[in-house]
Design an enzyme around this catalytic site. Structure first.
Site, PDB file in Angstrom:
ATOM      1  N   ARG A 233      -4.321  13.047  51.929  1.00  0.00           N
ATOM      2  CA  ARG A 233      -3.859  14.225  52.667  1.00  0.00           C
ATOM      3  C   ARG A 233      -4.759  15.387  52.285  1.00  0.00           C
ATOM      4  NH1 ARG A 233       1.221  16.591  50.236  1.00  0.00           N
ATOM      5  NH2 ARG A 233      -0.199  18.286  49.714  1.00  0.00           N
TER       6      ARG A 233
ATOM      7  N   HIS B 167       0.885  20.082  52.291  1.00  0.00           N
ATOM      8  CA  HIS B 167       1.946  19.209  52.805  1.00  0.00           C
ATOM      9  C   HIS B 167       2.345  19.620  54.226  1.00  0.00           C
ATOM     10  CE1 HIS B 167       5.560  16.827  53.126  1.00  0.00           C
ATOM     11  NE2 HIS B 167       6.275  17.919  53.288  1.00  0.00           N
TER      12      HIS B 167
ATOM     13  N   TYR C  34      -0.175  22.722  42.949  1.00  0.00           N
ATOM     14  CA  TYR C  34       0.104  21.495  42.205  1.00  0.00           C
ATOM     15  C   TYR C  34      -1.032  20.478  42.173  1.00  0.00           C
ATOM     16  CZ  TYR C  34       1.481  20.216  47.003  1.00  0.00           C
ATOM     17  OH  TYR C  34       1.508  20.011  48.353  1.00  0.00           O
TER      18      TYR C  34
HETATM   19  C1  LIG Z   1      15.202  11.738  52.898  1.00  0.00           C
HETATM   20  C2  LIG Z   1      14.306  12.898  52.738  1.00  0.00           C
HETATM   21  N1  LIG Z   1      14.161  13.462  51.530  1.00  0.00           N
HETATM   22  C3  LIG Z   1      13.376  14.532  51.356  1.00  0.00           C
HETATM   23  C4  LIG Z   1      12.702  15.071  52.411  1.00  0.00           C
HETATM   24  C5  LIG Z   1      11.792  16.289  52.209  1.00  0.00           C
HETATM   25  N2  LIG Z   1      10.404  15.863  52.346  1.00  0.00           N
HETATM   26  C6  LIG Z   1       9.772  15.960  53.523  1.00  0.00           C
HETATM   27  S1  LIG Z   1       8.280  15.217  53.484  1.00  0.00           S
HETATM   28  C7  LIG Z   1       8.456  14.792  51.872  1.00  0.00           C
HETATM   29  C8  LIG Z   1       7.364  14.014  51.192  1.00  0.00           C
HETATM   30  C9  LIG Z   1       7.056  12.762  51.957  1.00  0.00           C
HETATM   31  O1  LIG Z   1       6.036  12.049  51.327  1.00  0.00           O
HETATM   32  P1  LIG Z   1       5.403  10.765  52.000  1.00  0.00           P
HETATM   33  O2  LIG Z   1       6.485   9.794  52.311  1.00  0.00           O
HETATM   34  O3  LIG Z   1       4.316  10.296  51.121  1.00  0.00           O
HETATM   35  O4  LIG Z   1       4.839  11.279  53.392  1.00  0.00           O
HETATM   36  P2  LIG Z   1       3.685  12.364  53.624  1.00  0.00           P
HETATM   37  O5  LIG Z   1       4.315  13.706  53.555  1.00  0.00           O
HETATM   38  O6  LIG Z   1       2.657  12.163  52.576  1.00  0.00           O
HETATM   39  O7  LIG Z   1       3.162  12.080  54.989  1.00  0.00           O
HETATM   40  C10 LIG Z   1       9.670  15.223  51.369  1.00  0.00           C
HETATM   41  C11 LIG Z   1      10.127  15.031  50.010  1.00  0.00           C
HETATM   42  C12 LIG Z   1      12.886  14.471  53.665  1.00  0.00           C
HETATM   43  N3  LIG Z   1      12.284  14.933  54.763  1.00  0.00           N
HETATM   44  N4  LIG Z   1      13.687  13.399  53.798  1.00  0.00           N
END
Ligand SMILES: Cc1ncc(C[n+]2csc(CCOP(=O)(O)OP(=O)(O)O)c2C)c(N)n1
Ligand SMILES: Cc1ncc(C[n+]2csc(CCOP(=O)(O)OP(=O)(O)O)c2C)c(N)n1
Ligand SMILES: [Mg+2]
Ligand SMILES: [Mg+2]
Lengths: 357, 326, 326, 357
Positions: free
Chosen positions: A253, A257, A266
């Site tokens: 990425r 975020h 971070y």
């Molecule tokens: C069940 C849930 N918990 C927390 C969140 C908050 N949140 C949104 S994206 C994220 C990180 C997701 O990481 P990843 O699965 O690696 O996907 P990426 O963002 O890297 O595409 C979090 C913690 C959420 N959307 N859904």
């Protein structure tokens, strides 16, 4: 258990040189140009989304910068009749499947109509809840299997999602019933501020499939040809009734975020820089230059084409008048219950008052 | 016309739905060969085959989530959660996905699924097997919540739930599964999903209940009638959407409202009924609105459960308090 | 005396609790190095080290369940769920385990944990990031549900929640995180977990609200005062247990009750307040009990969210309707 | 991924002959007699529970017939300061840990006081929700780790539970943080009416650990010595800071799922019979007879002792007067909120009325 052997595929190196002769279906330049075009389009879409957010005209947006190869590779090998069940960062796959950029802008701009795709009408909307969509993909795949259709559900999620129980449950049932579903982890090394190594002690995410009794493998997620090949094989495998696969796409990425995040808090820039050298787009351009004489002029024409297309989409998005507030009730139920009709009238009245006042 | 228990009625409705519509699927833990822990799905796998009626792995989140995928694909999944105590891990799927798939996609994808679960106490079941938490579901926009209290209603309401184009949580009062038989025709006729049922009539008081506590409520009404107090007894049937009109019309006549449910009192669904009447029906009220409910305690294990659940005596006492106020 | 935002107040309370009591742990997704998506835990890991403040894998069920294990072992876990929209998969742990560990073991094991989550709309957040579902938790016996609406309250209530010997769901109105500053002493003083707070006084009407919609409620009261209508404005603070006495005392004076909340109306917590008043306070009422709430629809995406949420105009209109009835 | 190598341990064959020399700590007869005694006690406890249910004096009860070796093996190697986090069918482990039989009867008889163990005061009560307790075990283990205590949490669940996401999430975090927890699957081949093969396509349940990045292994769950050895090693491993293990104990549920189930509806007696030949108790008796001259007289004395002990426990249970109905409120909160005090009074009044009337 120690000699766990996870297969890994890279076809095109970061410098644009194939590490081995490309598979037949990728040996023609037309296909590579098509893949290239869709990656450029995705990046153009993405940059515009970030810009729209910056000027207050789009909501919080999750950029896919650096991950274009994953989505384009997936979209390239899926058939129209397959169903995509995406996470919230798979715009590239969605676009490649025929979701219109203005639809995506509408969605990220806070309008439900953005998920009323005119294109892939059976694809799922994005899942803003991490992992919550994995069981849906199992259900869709079961529908295909029950009807005896040669279709496949493709479920995409992030490295963070692999820690969730719902994702595990979906994989487990898919393995059990040999469902036609391909699970794809876009391992971009980060889940918000949490690095991949803090999600799990598993050496690879591909090996999560072992718990569900099927095969997992890794692929260079910045190599669109490798992604297309490996996902394509998994689709063929699933389509012919041989069950699911899990594919871990190793990518990064490059962006924050989301547009309201600041990754500098971070993670160190020094971690990011090397990944720019593995840019999925640059390597295909280098390949095309070297093998197909891709010229600066062609490059410029492509950028212009994508730029125009995306500008038009943004304009269409910005010109879309909001739904009336009563739209809250429009698709709540197939038939609106009586007590809700009264609430609908309340909303309409409240808006009128506001307009009058 | 044959007589059936509530349990048999559920089985008949499932059988009818499976027979009428190829899109209907029945699945859950132990619903296939096992025929369900209460035998609600007895014989269905044998009759319709394992592609229509099947067991899932032991995973409730999956069951609900998979139903969503199937429903979006045009199937009509009827999934069973073995006991309501194990339904909570489906709430993420119900709240974030099932209830809003239609809204989120402006009708492009829909979610015509039914999630069935036995609920309620009174059968001396083990821990976590006796709760009543229907109010949680009734708060979720986009869901329907349906609770039958008689065999005939179970049959008609379940058929309608399965045919409904939206997600329905269908809760079956397990204490009434085999409590009584009722004669009805297995004619495929659905019952409306938006109407209360008046189970008894009388102008002195309005008693409102549903599902598991209807039996006690009717018993209380009968006992009161012996003392000359005649009550309307309204069976809510569909908590969501709520037919408040029938309730308010009754209160307009009686001036008194006693709400009975087995769930914990605070933020139970009785509160919603009270709130609606205290809004649109306030001027009809001649006495405080009373709630006879489970207490705001953890449902006790079986030795004390009878003290937890509303019984006819507690209901009668509430009606008498209501009559004494003015 | 320094001024702080509600967000800073949360951070101060966590910092104070961590400093005062070694048993306090703060964890959740991205609360460590990241300092939380809203920065509520900013600097805490740096100050107290990664054994006291740490990130978990992305798994909400785990977060809640692990808190239970830690609490049973004598720790005081304060776990964060990143947004309320992701809290539903903890409900199984909250309902079946956290809320009843003390009851089940007759006090042998207890569960002094806090589950924090930002909630509510109005910040143009993405899908699933704006809901208000506090009523679900308020229905669960054995839990406490606490919602602050000002920086000082956030500080005092969170400290008390952490010190409380039982599980507390602590919901933070994210719209108010940075909305205003308030001066208060960082003196480690907790606020009571069982008392409403009267935020404004007046005898013409009783306005009751909490958390996210307090701002609009207070604004409406101020606008009404300009027209000569003086309202009690009661901030519920702790939905569970509910201090109904303060509310009924106010209604006894005003005769009018308007309840405001952002959550969907049906089976929202406003229903419980209405039901209690329609029982113990019925004779005080001179007008129907009104609820100004979110609608029974899916919380719309950001373009329409302002139409969903109660605003001062809607609240005023309800008060005026209440004053017009008699 | 194909050469996944799951270790399997059996020490004592079904005929009572050691398959290899027993490890030193099991080479003395005292230890074996102790293991034997606890298995006999568990079976006696179990038979009495079924009988009590049959005569309407106990609620629905989950029999552990045939699975005694798992619980006794676990209990044998756990230290008092360790914490057991059990499923609802681990009476043998609970008894071995010092939970009194009358406490277990009280619990299964519908009285919360049954979980107020006088013995292992930090052990968890049974989890009637399948899998819901796994995250608790992770939390308990984290507590040990944070305090630097040489203690281990032991979490036991069934084959069915391995399909649940919460179990996966707990294992994943345990692997990640190297928590001192041992996960034990009592694979009794059935989850109610669902056979093991319908839970997952994974060839073993032990390999579920691969997804969480740690080791899993199998053990003959009808061989108490093997169970004790393998679990003992896992405890030592965890206790010295090396993280979790998953142990799949292969056993069989000889009884119905519970006393209100009738397994004949869904499984053939012909499947059950061979498992009786692998009876965990018989094989130890054969071993003791052959190697330690275990006599009929000793056998009778043991049965008598266990019978008496269990009869006394049953009597104590039956003689326990129910809690007053206000007990519902006694341990709801540390301090009862005011509005609940009123409800408490309601209950007391309602009961008085009933008593009076
Ligand atoms: C069940 C849930 N918990 C927390 C969140 C908050 N949140 C949104 S994206 C994220 C990180 C997701 O990481 P990843 O699965 O690696 O996907 P990426 O963002 O890297 O595409 C979090 C913690 C959420 N959307 N859904
Ligand atoms: C979450 C949950 N779902 C369903 C049930 C109902 N149920 C009780 S035991 C059981 C089967 C459990 O199988 P397994 O995990 O193999 O344990 P065993 O019964 O064999 O000891 C089921 C489905 C439950 N108690 N909890
Ligand atoms: Mg990621
Ligand atoms: Mg089993």
């Amino acid at each position: 258990m120690s000699n766990l052997d996870i297969h890994h595929t890279t076809l095109l190196g970061p410098d644009g040189h194939p590490l081995a002769p490309l598979p037949a279906e990728f040996a023609n330049h037309e296909t590579i140009r098509d893949l290239y075009r869709h990656m450029v389009l995705a990046r153009t879409f993405d940059a515009k989304a970030v810009a729209l957010h910056g000027s207050g005209r789009l909501g919080t947006y999750a950029s896919l910068l650096g991950q274009e190869a994953v989505g384009v590779g997936i979209g390239h090998v899926m058939r129209p009749e397959d169903v995509l069940v995406p996470s919230f960062r798979e715009h590239a796959a969605q676009l490649r499947r025929g979701v219109r950029p203005e639809e995506l802008y509408l969605y990220w701009g806070g309008d439900e109509r953005g998920s009323a795709f005119a294109g892939p009408t059976q694809d799922f909307p994005v899942s803003a809840t991490v992992g919550g969509h994995a069981p849906h993909a199992a259900g869709v795949a079961l529908a295909f299997k029950l009807r005896g259709e040669a279709r496949v559900a493709v479920c995409v999620f992030g490295d963070g999602a692999t820690s969730k129980g719902d994702v595990y449950e979906a994989m487990n049932v898919a393995g059990l019933w040999q469902l036609p579903v391909v699970f794809i982890v876009t391992n971009n090394q980060w889940a918000l501020s949490t690095p991949r190594r803090e999600q799990t002690a598993a050496t690879t995410l591909a090996q999560k499939a072992v718990a569900a009794g099927f095969e997992g493998e890794q692929v260079d997620g910045n190599d669109v040809i490798a992604v297309a090949k490996v996902v394509g094989e998994a689709l063929a495998h699933a389509r012919s009734g041989n069950g699911p696969r899990l594919i871990e796409c190793l990518t990064y990425r490059l962006a924050d975020h989301t547009t309201v995040d600041d990754a500098a808090r971070y993670r160190d820039e020094s971690e990011v820089t090397p990944w720019w050298e593995k840019d999925p787009i640059a390597r295909v351009r280098l390949y095309l230059s070297a093998t197909a004489g891709w010229s600066d002029q062609q490059e410029k024409a492509l950028l212009d084409e994508c730029g125009t297309l995306i500008e038009r989409a943004a304009e269409a998005y910005l010109a879309t008048p909001p739904q009336g507030p009563e739209a809250m009730f429009d698709h709540l139920y197939g038939k609106l219950p009586a007590d809700l009709a009264a609430q609908r009238d309340e909303v309409v009245a409240a808006t009128k008052n506001r307009a009058d006042g | 016309m044959a007589e059936h228990t509530l349990l048999e009625a559920v089985n008949l409705a499932l059988r009818r739905a499976l027979g009428d519509d190829d899109r209907v699927l029945v699945f859950g833990e132990d619903v296939g060969v096992g025929g369900g822990v209460f035998r609600a799905t007895q014989g269905l796998m044998q009759a319709f085959g394992p592609k229509r009626v099947f067991d899932t792995p032991l995973a409730e989140t999956l069951i609900a989530g998979m139903a969503i995928g199937l429903a979006a694909q045009g199937f009509r999944p009827v999934a069973e959660i073995q006991f309501m105590g194990f339904i909570y891990s489906t709430l993420d799927q119900l709240i974030n996905h099932a209830s809003r798939l239609r809204t989120r996609t402006r009708g492009r994808l829909t979610c015509p699924m039914v999630l069935r679960a036995p609920y309620g106490g009174g059968v001396h079941a083990p821990e976590h097997h006796s709760e009543s938490t229907e109010a949680l579901f009734a708060h979720v926009p986009g869901l329907r919540v349906v609770i039958p209290s008689s065999p005939k209603m179970a049959y008609g309401l379940l058929l309608s739930a399965i045919r409904d184009p939206d997600p329905v949580v269908f809760l079956e009062p397990k204490r009434l599964y085999r409590a009584a038989k009722e004669a009805f025709e297995d004619d495929g006729e659905g019952a409306p999903l938006d109407r209360c049922l008046v189970r008894r009539e009388g102008n002195d008081c309005t008693l409102v209940s549903w599902g598991a506590s209807m039996k006690e409520t009717l018993a209380a009404a009968a006992q009161l009638a012996e003392k000359g107090v005649e009550s309307d007894v309204i069976d809510v049937c569909t908590l969501k959407p709520l037919d408040v009109t029938t309730i308010v019309e009754s209160v307009a006549r009686s001036g008194r409202l006693v709400i009975v449910h087995e769930a914990a009192r605070t933020a139970g669904f009785g509160a919603e009924i009270a709130a609606r009447v205290a809004d649109v029906g306030l001027y009809h009220l001649r006495a405080p609105i009373m709630r006879v409910t489970g207490y705001d305690t953890v449902m006790p294990l079986s030795r004390l459960e009878r003290h937890y659940m509303p019984n006819a005596a507690r209901i009668q006492a509430a009606v008498e308090r209501s009559l004494a106020s003015d």
